[in-house]
Motif scaffolding. Structure first.
Motif, PDB file in Angstrom:
ATOM      1  N   ASP A 204       4.518  13.995 -27.336  1.00  0.00           N
ATOM      2  CA  ASP A 204       3.980  14.712 -26.169  1.00  0.00           C
ATOM      3  C   ASP A 204       2.948  15.747 -26.600  1.00  0.00           C
ATOM      4  O   ASP A 204       1.912  15.911 -25.944  1.00  0.00           O
ATOM      5  N   ARG A 205       3.237  16.453 -27.694  1.00  0.00           N
ATOM      6  CA  ARG A 205       2.275  17.435 -28.182  1.00  0.00           C
ATOM      7  C   ARG A 205       0.975  16.759 -28.614  1.00  0.00           C
ATOM      8  O   ARG A 205      -0.125  17.259 -28.345  1.00  0.00           O
ATOM      9  N   ARG A 206       1.121  15.616 -29.295  1.00  0.00           N
ATOM     10  CA  ARG A 206      -0.062  14.893 -29.732  1.00  0.00           C
ATOM     11  C   ARG A 206      -0.869  14.390 -28.535  1.00  0.00           C
ATOM     12  O   ARG A 206      -2.106  14.457 -28.520  1.00  0.00           O
ATOM     13  N   GLU A 207      -0.150  13.917 -27.499  1.00  0.00           N
ATOM     14  CA  GLU A 207      -0.833  13.436 -26.304  1.00  0.00           C
ATOM     15  C   GLU A 207      -1.566  14.570 -25.595  1.00  0.00           C
ATOM     16  O   GLU A 207      -2.705  14.411 -25.136  1.00  0.00           O
ATOM     17  N   GLN A 208      -0.921  15.751 -25.526  1.00  0.00           N
ATOM     18  CA  GLN A 208      -1.550  16.888 -24.866  1.00  0.00           C
ATOM     19  C   GLN A 208      -2.783  17.366 -25.643  1.00  0.00           C
ATOM     20  O   GLN A 208      -3.817  17.688 -25.060  1.00  0.00           O
ATOM     21  N   ALA A 209      -2.664  17.367 -26.957  1.00  0.00           N
ATOM     22  CA  ALA A 209      -3.807  17.781 -27.777  1.00  0.00           C
ATOM     23  C   ALA A 209      -4.974  16.813 -27.605  1.00  0.00           C
ATOM     24  O   ALA A 209      -6.136  17.226 -27.500  1.00  0.00           O
ATOM     25  N   ASN A 210      -4.649  15.496 -27.561  1.00  0.00           N
ATOM     26  CA  ASN A 210      -5.710  14.510 -27.350  1.00  0.00           C
ATOM     27  C   ASN A 210      -6.330  14.658 -25.968  1.00  0.00           C
ATOM     28  O   ASN A 210      -7.544  14.486 -25.795  1.00  0.00           O
ATOM     29  N   ARG A 211      -5.506  14.988 -24.968  1.00  0.00           N
ATOM     30  CA  ARG A 211      -6.027  15.154 -23.620  1.00  0.00           C
ATOM     31  C   ARG A 211      -6.999  16.340 -23.551  1.00  0.00           C
ATOM     32  O   ARG A 211      -8.065  16.259 -22.944  1.00  0.00           O
TER      33      ARG A 211
ATOM     34  N   ARG B 256     -10.126  15.381 -25.316  1.00  0.00           N
ATOM     35  CA  ARG B 256     -10.887  14.432 -24.500  1.00  0.00           C
ATOM     36  C   ARG B 256     -11.666  15.166 -23.414  1.00  0.00           C
ATOM     37  O   ARG B 256     -12.840  14.876 -23.162  1.00  0.00           O
ATOM     38  N   ARG B 257     -11.025  16.110 -22.743  1.00  0.00           N
ATOM     39  CA  ARG B 257     -11.719  16.867 -21.700  1.00  0.00           C
ATOM     40  C   ARG B 257     -12.815  17.747 -22.287  1.00  0.00           C
ATOM     41  O   ARG B 257     -13.864  17.939 -21.664  1.00  0.00           O
ATOM     42  N   ALA B 258     -12.558  18.289 -23.485  1.00  0.00           N
ATOM     43  CA  ALA B 258     -13.595  19.096 -24.130  1.00  0.00           C
ATOM     44  C   ALA B 258     -14.814  18.247 -24.478  1.00  0.00           C
ATOM     45  O   ALA B 258     -15.955  18.747 -24.466  1.00  0.00           O
ATOM     46  N   LEU B 259     -14.599  16.977 -24.766  1.00  0.00           N
ATOM     47  CA  LEU B 259     -15.711  16.082 -25.071  1.00  0.00           C
ATOM     48  C   LEU B 259     -16.455  15.634 -23.811  1.00  0.00           C
ATOM     49  O   LEU B 259     -17.525  15.032 -23.912  1.00  0.00           O
ATOM     50  N   GLY B 260     -15.890  15.911 -22.639  1.00  0.00           N
ATOM     51  CA  GLY B 260     -16.550  15.543 -21.390  1.00  0.00           C
ATOM     52  C   GLY B 260     -16.252  14.148 -20.916  1.00  0.00           C
ATOM     53  O   GLY B 260     -17.012  13.593 -20.114  1.00  0.00           O
ATOM     54  N   VAL B 261     -15.147  13.552 -21.349  1.00  0.00           N
ATOM     55  CA  VAL B 261     -14.778  12.204 -20.913  1.00  0.00           C
ATOM     56  C   VAL B 261     -14.152  12.294 -19.526  1.00  0.00           C
ATOM     57  O   VAL B 261     -13.247  13.095 -19.287  1.00  0.00           O
ATOM     58  N   GLU B 262     -14.614  11.466 -18.599  1.00  0.00           N
ATOM     59  CA  GLU B 262     -14.135  11.518 -17.222  1.00  0.00           C
ATOM     60  C   GLU B 262     -12.653  11.166 -17.130  1.00  0.00           C
ATOM     61  O   GLU B 262     -12.137  10.354 -17.906  1.00  0.00           O
ATOM     62  N   ASP B 263     -11.981  11.772 -16.136  1.00  0.00           N
ATOM     63  CA  ASP B 263     -10.582  11.439 -15.886  1.00  0.00           C
ATOM     64  C   ASP B 263     -10.426  10.010 -15.390  1.00  0.00           C
ATOM     65  O   ASP B 263      -9.347   9.412 -15.517  1.00  0.00           O
ATOM     66  N   ALA B 264     -11.501   9.454 -14.790  1.00  0.00           N
ATOM     67  CA  ALA B 264     -11.420   8.082 -14.279  1.00  0.00           C
ATOM     68  C   ALA B 264     -11.151   7.082 -15.402  1.00  0.00           C
ATOM     69  O   ALA B 264     -10.505   6.050 -15.183  1.00  0.00           O
TER      70      ALA B 264
ATOM     71  N   GLU C  64      -4.764   8.463 -24.622  1.00  0.00           N
ATOM     72  CA  GLU C  64      -5.593   9.649 -24.818  1.00  0.00           C
ATOM     73  C   GLU C  64      -6.309   9.605 -26.164  1.00  0.00           C
ATOM     74  O   GLU C  64      -7.456  10.035 -26.285  1.00  0.00           O
ATOM     75  N   ALA C  65      -5.629   9.067 -27.177  1.00  0.00           N
ATOM     76  CA  ALA C  65      -6.266   8.957 -28.496  1.00  0.00           C
ATOM     77  C   ALA C  65      -7.479   8.016 -28.429  1.00  0.00           C
ATOM     78  O   ALA C  65      -8.524   8.271 -29.035  1.00  0.00           O
ATOM     79  N   MET C  66      -7.346   6.908 -27.675  1.00  0.00           N
ATOM     80  CA  MET C  66      -8.475   6.000 -27.523  1.00  0.00           C
ATOM     81  C   MET C  66      -9.615   6.672 -26.771  1.00  0.00           C
ATOM     82  O   MET C  66     -10.793   6.473 -27.099  1.00  0.00           O
ATOM     83  N   LEU C  67      -9.285   7.460 -25.763  1.00  0.00           N
ATOM     84  CA  LEU C  67     -10.318   8.145 -24.992  1.00  0.00           C
ATOM     85  C   LEU C  67     -11.065   9.159 -25.853  1.00  0.00           C
ATOM     86  O   LEU C  67     -12.275   9.347 -25.686  1.00  0.00           O
ATOM     87  N   VAL C  68     -10.348   9.816 -26.771  1.00  0.00           N
ATOM     88  CA  VAL C  68     -11.013  10.738 -27.690  1.00  0.00           C
ATOM     89  C   VAL C  68     -12.002   9.973 -28.570  1.00  0.00           C
ATOM     90  O   VAL C  68     -13.133  10.415 -28.801  1.00  0.00           O
TER      91      VAL C  68
END
Length: 583
Positions: free
Chosen positions: A421-428, A431-439, A448-452
């Protein structure tokens, strides 16, 4: 004046029989070609507009020529129609709608008519001969055939097969094989393709099936089905491997293929220009078959990765060059034979690799699960290599480790889930810091790791992802080939294979297709509304035209527009612009 060309009945039948026998086609086809040629000549004599028919009796040579006319009330076409009065002269009692036969006298062929008839007959016979060749050889694909070398053109060998010609393309020949005109040559019928210029018969001497068929001719047990060749791989002109199995426990498949003093295999080797052949026993067990395929090298251990569809083979240090072979030939043929990707490692390399993985996984468990080194190493030694395995494994399996109990297993699983869960939250957050859309997070299979990873590659919107092809997204990076000499220079002319953006995550092509199609779904959301919008635009345009055509009264010619109405019109126009573009 041109002299007429004639032929009596016997000559016509003799010509038909001779052509049918020479071209090996049906006599009826030749007779039909003659009838067509006579019809063409008759139309030239009596008029192209007429519906003229010809019939040649294939038995006695009688020739009938007639014109077909239709009985009508009012004649529109004098060449193909006749009125009722004229029809009574041809056939009393004829009525409207009948078709009558008007006999025509035989014609004599002038020089031009004879030449045209000859061309027509030749074309029909040639088409029939090509069709016969295609039907004859299309069913023989996969057979070995013997022919005579007719000529060599641009490196391609044209072979006379008796009733047709075949071609052995340059890439289907055995390298360094010398072939001369009029040499007899055996080859495999690879495929038969229908083309406008006639059927193209492609032959091959480099295909693995050519070697299989040669063994079937030399080894009666293979021909009878007692011994079966399960797999074959070739490096034409150099080396080959075949895997054989016997369906009779009393017959040795390898010995039967070799023959007395190697007589059987030597016959195949001579036909393949001295190509060395390794005959190995086939096994349904993949590991055993791989060990046999890598002969003469000795194999210490085989590790099969079913997810990656790869096989890791560990050999003694002194057997590495033998296992790889000259220019990688041995391992390449073994990979083709087993239809698996094979990686060769020495025992030293394998030990270093296992040690590195052991240390890496132990450190991961120590940091993420907050356990001591001994406990972490014990878990790695029991086969646990990732947090997901600890978090989602059956509790009994984790508690079954020596020294563990159920409380400890539950605590480890709880810590593993918290770490994930911590790893998923960190990746999330990353990901948002990189500007990846929530869609993108709503698409299937994407974590989340793939999205990063996508964000680091500049893929941040649905359109960015939708523009990718499947191989650009999920293609796995091919490992670099192992070199026997680490000091050897690297080749710089070979393009680097970086793999897909998400190639390291092990997604399949089907999953990649589903991801991309889901990302493209928004492209088609507006399509159903496009037709109504277009209809509305056309209706508005038509209404506008009607209003423009209507007379305008003097008191309505220059009506002022209120400010609020003007603003409303501007807003309406701006709102319609996107829909107009969609339409």
């Amino acid at each position: 004046m041109a002299t007429g060309v004639t032929a009596n009945r016997a000559e016509l039948i003799a010509i038909a029989n001779s052509v049918a026998s020479e071209k090996m086609i049906d006599k009826a086809i030749v007779v039909e070609a003659m009838e067509d040629a006579i019809q063409r000549a008759a139309r030239t004599r009596y008029g192209q507009e007429m519906d003229i028919r010809a019939k040649l009796d294939a038995n006695n040579g009688d020739l009938r020529l007639w014109r077909v006319v239709e009985v009508v009330e009012v004649v529109d076409d004098i060449y193909k129609q006749v009125d009722v009065d004229g029809a009574q002269k041809l056939q009393p009692g004829a009525s409207v709608g009948d078709y009558l036969v008007d006999p025509l006298p035989p014609i004599e062929f002038g020089r031009i008519q004879a030449q045209a008839a000859k061309q027509t007959i030749f074309q029909k016979v040639r088409d029939a001969e090509r069709e016969r060749q295609y039907e004859e050889y299309k069913e023989r694909a996969g057979e070995i055939i013997t022919g005579v070398v007719k000529r060599v053109e641009f490196g391609h060998i044209v072979v006379d097969l008796g009733r047709a010609e075949g071609v052995i393309r340059r890439d289907a020949q055995i390298p360094r094989e010398v072939v001369r005109v009029n040499d007899r040559i055996r080859s495999l019928i690879l495929k038969v393709v229908r083309e406008n210029r006639g059927p193209q018969i492609f032959l091959s001497r480099a295909h693995p099936d050519f070697m299989k068929k040669l063994f079937a001719q030399e080894v009666p047990e293979i021909y009878d089905g007692i011994i079966e060749i399960k797999a074959a791989a070739r490096d034409p002109g150099s080396r080959a491997k075949i895997g054989v199995i016997s369906h009779d426990s009393g017959i040795d498949p390898v010995g039967a293929c070799v023959g007395m003093k190697g007589s059987r295999v030597q016959a195949v080797v001579q036909e393949m220009q001295g190509e060395k052949i390794d005959i190995i026993p086939w096994s349904p067990d993949t590991a055993t078959f791989v060990v046999n395929a890598l002969q003469p090298a000795n194999v210490a251990r085989v590790v099969i990765d079913e997810e990656e569809d790869r096989i890791e083979v560990v050999v003694p240090d002194d057997q590495l060059s033998l296992a790889i072979g000259r220019r990688g030939q041995n391992v390449r043929l073994a990979s083709q034979l087993t239809a698996k990707a094979i990686d060769i490692l020495t025992e030293t390399d394998a030990s270093e690799k296992r040690q590195q993985e052991f240390v890496k996984n132990s450190e991961t468990f120590q940091n993420e699960l907050d356990v001591d080194e001994t406990l972490a190493q014990l878990m790695v030694a029991e086969g646990f290599g990732a947090l997901e395995e600890v978090a989602y494994v059956e509790l009994d399996e984790l508690a079954g480790i020596e020294g563990f109990d159920e409380d400890l297993a539950q605590e480890l699983q709880s810590r593993a889930q918290e770490a994930l869960d911590r790893r998923e939250q960190a990746n999330r957050e990353e990901r948002r810091a990189l500007g990846v859309e929530d869609a993108l997070a709503e698409l299937p299979y994407l974590t989340e790791a793939m999205l990063v990873t996508l964000g680091k590659k500049g893929i941040k919107t649905l359109d960015d992802l939708a523009d990718l092809a499947t191989d650009e997204l999920v293609e796995k990076k091919r490992p670099e080939p192992r070199r026997r000499n680490d000091d050897a220079p690297r080749r710089t002319d070979r393009p680097e294979n970086k793999g897909g953006v998400l190639g390291e995550y092990g997604l399949s092509d089907e999953q990649g297709n589903e991801i991309i199609m889901a990302a493209r779904a928004h492209w088609f959301d507006d399509e159903p509304a496009a037709a109504p919008v277009a209809a509305a635009v056309e209706a508005d345009a038509a209404a506008g035209d009607e209003q423009a055509d209507a007379p305008v009264a003097d008191d309505q010619a220059e009506l002022p527009v209120a400010d609020d109405q003007a603003d409303t019109s501007v807003e309406a126009e701006e709102a319609e612009k996107p829909e107009d573009r969609n339409a």
